[in-house]
Design a protein around this motif. Structure first.
Motif, PDB file in Angstrom:
ATOM      1  N   GLU A  19      -0.172  31.293  59.061  1.00  0.00           N
ATOM      2  CA  GLU A  19       0.547  30.637  57.951  1.00  0.00           C
ATOM      3  C   GLU A  19       1.696  31.507  57.473  1.00  0.00           C
ATOM      4  O   GLU A  19       2.797  31.019  57.201  1.00  0.00           O
ATOM      5  N   ASP A  20       1.420  32.808  57.360  1.00  0.00           N
ATOM      6  CA  ASP A  20       2.469  33.722  56.907  1.00  0.00           C
ATOM      7  C   ASP A  20       3.647  33.749  57.878  1.00  0.00           C
ATOM      8  O   ASP A  20       4.807  33.720  57.459  1.00  0.00           O
ATOM      9  N   GLU A  21       3.344  33.803  59.147  1.00  0.00           N
ATOM     10  CA  GLU A  21       4.416  33.831  60.146  1.00  0.00           C
ATOM     11  C   GLU A  21       5.210  32.527  60.134  1.00  0.00           C
ATOM     12  O   GLU A  21       6.433  32.523  60.310  1.00  0.00           O
ATOM     13  N   LEU A  22       4.508  31.419  59.931  1.00  0.00           N
ATOM     14  CA  LEU A  22       5.205  30.126  59.902  1.00  0.00           C
ATOM     15  C   LEU A  22       6.198  30.049  58.746  1.00  0.00           C
ATOM     16  O   LEU A  22       7.245  29.398  58.843  1.00  0.00           O
ATOM     17  N   LYS A  23       5.881  30.744  57.651  1.00  0.00           N
ATOM     18  CA  LYS A  23       6.806  30.742  56.500  1.00  0.00           C
ATOM     19  C   LYS A  23       8.094  31.502  56.829  1.00  0.00           C
ATOM     20  O   LYS A  23       9.157  31.227  56.270  1.00  0.00           O
ATOM     21  N   GLN A  24       7.973  32.477  57.741  1.00  0.00           N
ATOM     22  CA  GLN A  24       9.157  33.286  58.073  1.00  0.00           C
ATOM     23  C   GLN A  24      10.172  32.541  58.933  1.00  0.00           C
ATOM     24  O   GLN A  24      11.363  32.824  58.894  1.00  0.00           O
ATOM     25  N   ILE A  25       9.684  31.603  59.747  1.00  0.00           N
ATOM     26  CA  ILE A  25      10.590  30.872  60.641  1.00  0.00           C
ATOM     27  C   ILE A  25      10.861  29.491  60.079  1.00  0.00           C
ATOM     28  O   ILE A  25       9.942  28.775  59.693  1.00  0.00           O
ATOM     29  N   LYS A  26      12.113  29.102  60.047  1.00  0.00           N
ATOM     30  CA  LYS A  26      12.455  27.778  59.513  1.00  0.00           C
ATOM     31  C   LYS A  26      12.310  26.732  60.605  1.00  0.00           C
ATOM     32  O   LYS A  26      13.065  26.725  61.577  1.00  0.00           O
ATOM     33  N   LEU A  27      11.335  25.852  60.458  1.00  0.00           N
ATOM     34  CA  LEU A  27      11.134  24.796  61.448  1.00  0.00           C
ATOM     35  C   LEU A  27      11.492  23.442  60.821  1.00  0.00           C
ATOM     36  O   LEU A  27      11.176  23.211  59.653  1.00  0.00           O
ATOM     37  N   PRO A  28      12.122  22.555  61.578  1.00  0.00           N
ATOM     38  CA  PRO A  28      12.511  21.240  61.035  1.00  0.00           C
ATOM     39  C   PRO A  28      11.308  20.295  60.955  1.00  0.00           C
ATOM     40  O   PRO A  28      11.314  19.212  61.546  1.00  0.00           O
ATOM     41  N   LEU A  29      10.278  20.728  60.202  1.00  0.00           N
ATOM     42  CA  LEU A  29       9.011  19.983  60.207  1.00  0.00           C
ATOM     43  C   LEU A  29       9.138  18.621  59.541  1.00  0.00           C
ATOM     44  O   LEU A  29       8.310  17.732  59.776  1.00  0.00           O
ATOM     45  N   GLU A  30      10.181  18.428  58.730  1.00  0.00           N
ATOM     46  CA  GLU A  30      10.311  17.153  58.023  1.00  0.00           C
ATOM     47  C   GLU A  30      10.746  16.030  58.974  1.00  0.00           C
ATOM     48  O   GLU A  30      10.679  14.855  58.636  1.00  0.00           O
ATOM     49  N   LYS A  31      11.185  16.405  60.185  1.00  0.00           N
ATOM     50  CA  LYS A  31      11.720  15.394  61.106  1.00  0.00           C
ATOM     51  C   LYS A  31      10.664  14.749  61.991  1.00  0.00           C
ATOM     52  O   LYS A  31      11.000  13.938  62.861  1.00  0.00           O
ATOM     53  N   PHE A  32       9.425  15.148  61.885  1.00  0.00           N
ATOM     54  CA  PHE A  32       8.394  14.523  62.742  1.00  0.00           C
ATOM     55  C   PHE A  32       7.024  14.628  62.086  1.00  0.00           C
ATOM     56  O   PHE A  32       6.880  15.253  61.029  1.00  0.00           O
ATOM     57  N   SER A  33       6.049  14.004  62.719  1.00  0.00           N
ATOM     58  CA  SER A  33       4.664  14.050  62.228  1.00  0.00           C
ATOM     59  C   SER A  33       3.912  15.106  63.019  1.00  0.00           C
ATOM     60  O   SER A  33       4.178  15.295  64.203  1.00  0.00           O
TER      61      SER A  33
END
Lengths: 145, 145, 145, 145, 145, 145
Positions: A19-33
């Motif tokens: 979870e911590d690592e995921l916060k560091q990288i900006k992923l376009p998660l709003e564009k898909f499910s």
């Protein structure tokens, strides 16, 4: 590459990063499910079932239609091939897996007619059913849906 | 898990993240040796060769000893199995791959006697030899060295 | 060939020759460690387990280190591939095996830095679970350790 | 076991033992037909062809009948599976093999109606196309003819 | 083609056509022996057993001779490979099959010395163990007997 | 079974029956799109290419969209797996194929949301590159499109 959203890479990161690592990288998660889950087993049927259940519960596939479960199943099997490197009958082979997985659904291609695709990624360990006797493993399957 | 350095995960990130993305995530890169490279081909022999050459040029394996090339070769083959999901003869199957790869060597286990291990990761695309007719693929192989 | 001790050939002979036949051929058995065993099953997990147990009991591998069990496991799997010729899930395929096996550990290469290698050989029968409905089978796996 | 002549074991010994070693072990060679040969290649087609040619030249199969070449072909392929442990496209996988082989034809079962069977054994090395970068390999295929 | 009786095609038609459809096509059924059957299972062992039992009960093979059961077994396995497309451990893979099958034995080649051959064909469905979540599948194996 | 149009069975019949035989059986050919073709080769790439070209020329898939070529490719590969029974690198394995094929596209399920599916069937011979040294082979692949 015509893809502008790398759903496979996003699935791999969702499966392997903390979870911590995921916060560091900006992923376009709003564009898909997407959804994430965990499963540990010597029985590949349980791995398949864990991913299918998570994908249905999170409405990533419509379980009323076989074409969607068919697409998901083949993506799961491709991912498992990476995890087991060709020996899918892990229990019979005396192996156990401990996996985190992610399923991502969206439109990775620029052209709208390319429609939706699904990616299934696994990250975790495979090894003997003995604590510590294991190493990492990764798998990714992608299919049109 | 007895591992404290996930060399497989690090290899996957080195192969799949861009330089910018790699700067965002803090990886313990000082604790092991690694190299990165690129290869595109319809011929799996060229993919194997590209990884072997990069690993030797960066002194990740000692090419004077067969045991090290043997270890690397099997790690490459396991990674290729994930990339091709069981159809390693990609040219014969009318597929082409465009891959970034990373090789990581180090000590992933706490116990010093576990010694060194090697991880080979691939990330890129597999598809028809037609622009845009491809999707993402990932593979990871790990071996003791 | 740089090898001066053919550990694979020695493993095959230890697995396939009778005690009387072994006395007729002069093998350099004093130069390495080895063990022999027998296993019969429709379950490949039992075959793997029988070899692992014999190797540990005879101190051919140090079971405290995963790198040694990892090396042995892959050598066993390669040997099983020869035995089953690609259908490792023998029970599911309605096959049973009756095997003698040998594990040999030593230094097959002239150069001391090539270090130790392990060979796992199987010889016996594979067939239907009906007396007499079976033919011979052989498998050999080799790995650095 | 109903077999009294282990044609697979005899084929393995004919392929792996030196002439001197073969003199030390008493084999019932007068009870069946056999031939021996050598082949080295990165191309599996050449390995198949070398065995087929030797078997025909030594009248081990009647090349006028497809049922005999069909039987031999499947025995060769089973032996190659042991040699390559599932990666038969050796050239594509950047491997080369140096093999001695034996083909044995005879009646291994007590009951005369079980008729003739054929065994194909390989022994040699598989490895990178670099001197010394190779280890031993074995394969055995058996079929009714 | 030297064949004048396409036993594989006849087996496929016997497995896939309904009784009504079979009446519409004139097949040279008087020239060989055959049987038909049905089996549904998540366990490949049951599929193999159903075909073997039907073939023996209809005297298509002489179960007293291993060479005949060996020939049939390999023809069944080739047919199953088509049905499962490489994933024979269907239960472990969370698949179920519902199959009709046919076994045909006869002389497909003009030359009398080519002797008898056996064909095993499957037609039916493969899919998730959920009603409607399945699609068609076909497999054919052929062997000399 | 929810299917009312068995597109796999229709594809198998279109690939294996002669024109005369096809006239004898009433097939609901007006309910879907299809094409037929022939290809002979030792090179699997040519087989894949022949099917893809026929499908595009007959507008069975829209070659502008990767999702359609992706679906067709996997259906072809599943059919080839049945044809070669796991040894897709036929040339390397010294085999040649002579095949008739059919591609069928349509809606096999009652529920309209199940949408379109594609079936690829092969029927012909596989064998040594010697006249007469060959037997029949069949393969079927099915995918959602």
């Amino acid at each position: 590459m015509v893809q502008n959203l790398a759903i496979g890479k996003i699935a791999i990161l969702l499966a392997s990063l903390t979870e911590d690592e995921l916060k560091q990288i900006k992923l376009p998660l709003e564009k898909f499910s997407y959804c994430q889950g965990r499963v540990g087993s010597m029985n590949m049927q349980k791995v398949i079932s864990a991913v299918e259940t998570a994908a249905k519960r999170n409405a990533l596939i419509n379980e009323g239609y076989y074409r969607e479960t068919h697409s998901l199943y083949h993506a799961i099997m491709e991912g498992i091939n990476g995890v087991t490197r060709g020996q899918a009958a892990i229990g019979e082979m005396s192996r156990t897996v401990g996996l985190r997985f992610a399923v991502v659904r969206g439109k990775p291609y620029d052209h709208p007619e390319e429609g939706e695709w699904i990616a299934v990624a696994f990250y975790g360990t495979i090894g003997a059913p003995v604590k510590g006797s294991e190493h990492e493993t990764v798998g990714l399957g992608i299919n049109h849906i």
